[in-house]
Design a protein around this motif. Structure first.
Motif, mmCIF file in Angstrom:
data_model
loop_
_atom_site.group_PDB
_atom_site.id
_atom_site.type_symbol
_atom_site.label_atom_id
_atom_site.label_comp_id
_atom_site.label_asym_id
_atom_site.label_seq_id
_atom_site.Cartn_x
_atom_site.Cartn_y
_atom_site.Cartn_z
ATOM 1 N N THR A 44 0.854 -1.191 0.000
ATOM 2 C CA THR A 44 0.000 0.000 0.000
ATOM 3 C C THR A 44 0.888 1.238 0.000
ATOM 4 N N LEU A 45 0.334 2.357 -0.466
ATOM 5 C CA LEU A 45 1.127 3.571 -0.641
ATOM 6 C C LEU A 45 1.000 4.548 0.517
ATOM 7 N N ASP A 46 0.475 4.086 1.644
ATOM 8 C CA ASP A 46 0.356 4.996 2.783
ATOM 9 C C ASP A 46 1.712 5.354 3.379
ATOM 10 N N PHE A 47 2.780 4.650 2.995
ATOM 11 C CA PHE A 47 4.110 5.033 3.471
ATOM 12 C C PHE A 47 4.590 6.319 2.802
ATOM 13 N N ILE A 48 3.969 6.690 1.669
ATOM 14 C CA ILE A 48 4.294 7.957 1.007
ATOM 15 C C ILE A 48 3.494 9.097 1.634
ATOM 16 N N ALA A 49 2.182 8.871 1.744
ATOM 17 C CA ALA A 49 1.295 9.860 2.369
ATOM 18 C C ALA A 49 0.060 9.127 2.866
ATOM 19 N N GLU A 50 -0.499 9.576 3.987
ATOM 20 C CA GLU A 50 -1.636 8.904 4.598
ATOM 21 C C GLU A 50 -2.848 8.893 3.685
ATOM 22 N N ASN A 51 -3.025 9.960 2.882
ATOM 23 C CA ASN A 51 -4.193 10.012 2.004
ATOM 24 C C ASN A 51 -4.069 9.087 0.798
ATOM 25 N N LEU A 52 -2.955 8.332 0.699
ATOM 26 C CA LEU A 52 -2.795 7.334 -0.371
ATOM 27 C C LEU A 52 -3.022 5.916 0.144
ATOM 28 N N ARG A 53 -3.577 5.774 1.330
ATOM 29 C CA ARG A 53 -3.736 4.449 1.931
ATOM 30 C C ARG A 53 -4.667 3.543 1.142
ATOM 31 N N SER A 54 -5.534 4.122 0.301
ATOM 32 C CA SER A 54 -6.443 3.290 -0.502
ATOM 33 C C SER A 54 -5.770 2.757 -1.762
ATOM 34 N N PHE A 55 -4.582 3.250 -2.075
ATOM 35 C CA PHE A 55 -3.858 2.812 -3.268
ATOM 36 C C PHE A 55 -2.826 1.748 -2.899
ATOM 37 N N SER A 56 -2.589 0.832 -3.826
ATOM 38 C CA SER A 56 -1.561 -0.187 -3.634
ATOM 39 C C SER A 56 -0.924 -0.530 -4.971
ATOM 40 N N ILE A 57 0.303 -0.994 -4.920
ATOM 41 C CA ILE A 57 0.980 -1.488 -6.113
ATOM 42 C C ILE A 57 1.312 -2.958 -5.886
ATOM 43 N N ASN A 58 1.337 -3.710 -6.959
ATOM 44 C CA ASN A 58 1.656 -5.132 -6.855
ATOM 45 C C ASN A 58 2.303 -5.610 -8.142
ATOM 46 N N GLY A 59 2.996 -6.697 -8.041
ATOM 47 C CA GLY A 59 3.620 -7.253 -9.222
ATOM 48 C C GLY A 59 4.310 -8.567 -8.922
ATOM 49 N N ASN A 60 4.642 -9.267 -9.975
ATOM 50 C CA ASN A 60 5.453 -10.470 -9.832
ATOM 51 C C ASN A 60 6.260 -10.715 -11.100
ATOM 52 N N PHE A 61 7.356 -11.378 -10.922
ATOM 53 C CA PHE A 61 8.240 -11.729 -12.031
ATOM 54 C C PHE A 61 8.584 -13.198 -11.930
ATOM 55 N N THR A 62 8.395 -13.919 -13.019
ATOM 56 C CA THR A 62 8.698 -15.346 -13.072
ATOM 57 C C THR A 62 9.729 -15.601 -14.161
ATOM 58 N N TYR A 63 10.764 -16.335 -13.798
ATOM 59 C CA TYR A 63 11.778 -16.743 -14.769
ATOM 60 C C TYR A 63 11.771 -18.266 -14.855
ATOM 61 N N VAL A 64 11.789 -18.780 -16.082
ATOM 62 C CA VAL A 64 11.698 -20.228 -16.284
ATOM 63 C C VAL A 64 12.731 -20.674 -17.312
ATOM 64 N N MET A 65 13.454 -21.733 -16.987
ATOM 65 C CA MET A 65 14.317 -22.414 -17.934
ATOM 66 C C MET A 65 13.659 -23.740 -18.260
ATOM 67 N N SER A 66 13.265 -23.914 -19.526
ATOM 68 C CA SER A 66 12.629 -25.164 -19.927
ATOM 69 C C SER A 66 13.509 -25.891 -20.937
ATOM 70 N N ARG A 67 13.401 -27.211 -20.935
ATOM 71 C CA ARG A 67 14.241 -28.021 -21.818
ATOM 72 C C ARG A 67 13.499 -29.295 -22.217
ATOM 73 N N ILE A 68 13.499 -29.550 -23.506
ATOM 74 C CA ILE A 68 12.986 -30.807 -24.046
ATOM 75 C C ILE A 68 14.133 -31.527 -24.741
ATOM 76 N N ASP A 69 14.378 -32.758 -24.339
ATOM 77 C CA ASP A 69 15.379 -33.580 -25.040
ATOM 78 C C ASP A 69 14.752 -34.096 -26.330
ATOM 79 N N MET A 70 15.319 -33.694 -27.437
ATOM 80 C CA MET A 70 14.725 -34.036 -28.729
ATOM 81 C C MET A 70 14.773 -35.537 -28.999
ATOM 82 N N THR A 71 13.729 -36.028 -29.639
ATOM 83 C CA THR A 71 13.738 -37.414 -30.093
ATOM 84 C C THR A 71 14.740 -37.551 -31.241
ATOM 85 N N ASP A 72 15.103 -38.776 -31.563
ATOM 86 C CA ASP A 72 16.026 -38.999 -32.674
ATOM 87 C C ASP A 72 15.458 -38.476 -33.979
#
Length: 204
Positions: A44-72
């Motif tokens: 929440t953004l109330d750490f910036i100002a009290e009147n911003l307590r109704s606002f919030s920011i959110n997010g996520n980051f996902t990193y994936v390494m995928s591998r398929i061993d190819m058939t002959d």
């Protein structure tokens, strides 16, 4: 952090035996491995100002390494048509798995005013869509930048309205042929357009 193994997963694959047309079908491929990690935050953004307590920011980051061993069969088809200077490996990325995913948003929630709204962004890294080989290269879906808006408002004790807007940026969905040291060539391009929705509900 997470990890998964796959035995004979099903992917959309170019039919290597068919050289005169680009035919595709779902087929079992070689065993696979997926390893990745995800970080998420919400504040929440109330750490910036009290009147911003109704606002919030959110997010996520996902990193994936995928591998398929190819058939002959797949490896030999790629070996037969590899380009000069191309170093061919016995594995490749998993079809349908993005190497990264980013989500971010800003929300507003005020129960006293009966308002709940948010602006949300999402993007995935390039995704192997159709497994190529022989004459036809792989098909990748390019990153799609999705920006969406939601707004909900209660009206009195019984009524509520809900407004949504999807793909505000009017981004294009693009799939391209990818080949070693060659410019991407279009496979499929379309614009899903910006969609708007309006809902009205009544509680007894």
């Amino acid at each position: 952090a997470f990890a998964k193994t796959f035995a004979n997963p099903i992917e959309m694959v170019r039919i290597y035996e068919q050289q005169t047309s680009a035919e595709y079908q779902a087929r079992n491929v070689g065993d696979g491995l997926l390893v990745g990690g995800e970080v998420e935050f919400r504040k929440t953004l109330d750490f910036i100002a009290e009147n911003l307590r109704s606002f919030s920011i959110n997010g996520n980051f996902t990193y994936v390494m995928s591998r398929i061993d190819m058939t002959d069969v797949e490896y030999e088809a790629r070996e037969r048509y590899k380009k000069d200077g191309e170093a061919l490996k016995s594995y490749r990325p998993m079809a349908g798995q993005a190497p990264y995913v980013i989500n971010a948003g800003i929300g507003y929630n005020n129960p006293d005013k009966g308002i709940d709204a948010g602006l949300f962004y999402n993007v995935k890294g390039p995704v192997l869509w159709i497994v190529g080989g022989s004459l036809f290269p792989d098909v990748y879906q390019k990153p799609f930048n999705s920006l969406n808006l939601t707004f909900a408002k209660t009206l009195g004790d019984h009524f509520a309205i809900d407004v949504k807007a999807s793909n505000i940026l009017n981004a294009k969905m693009q799939k391209v042929f990818k080949s070693y040291e060659a410019a991407d060539q279009p496979f499929e391009t379309y614009t899903p357009g910006t969609a708007f929705g309006l809902g009205v509900s009544y509680k007894f």
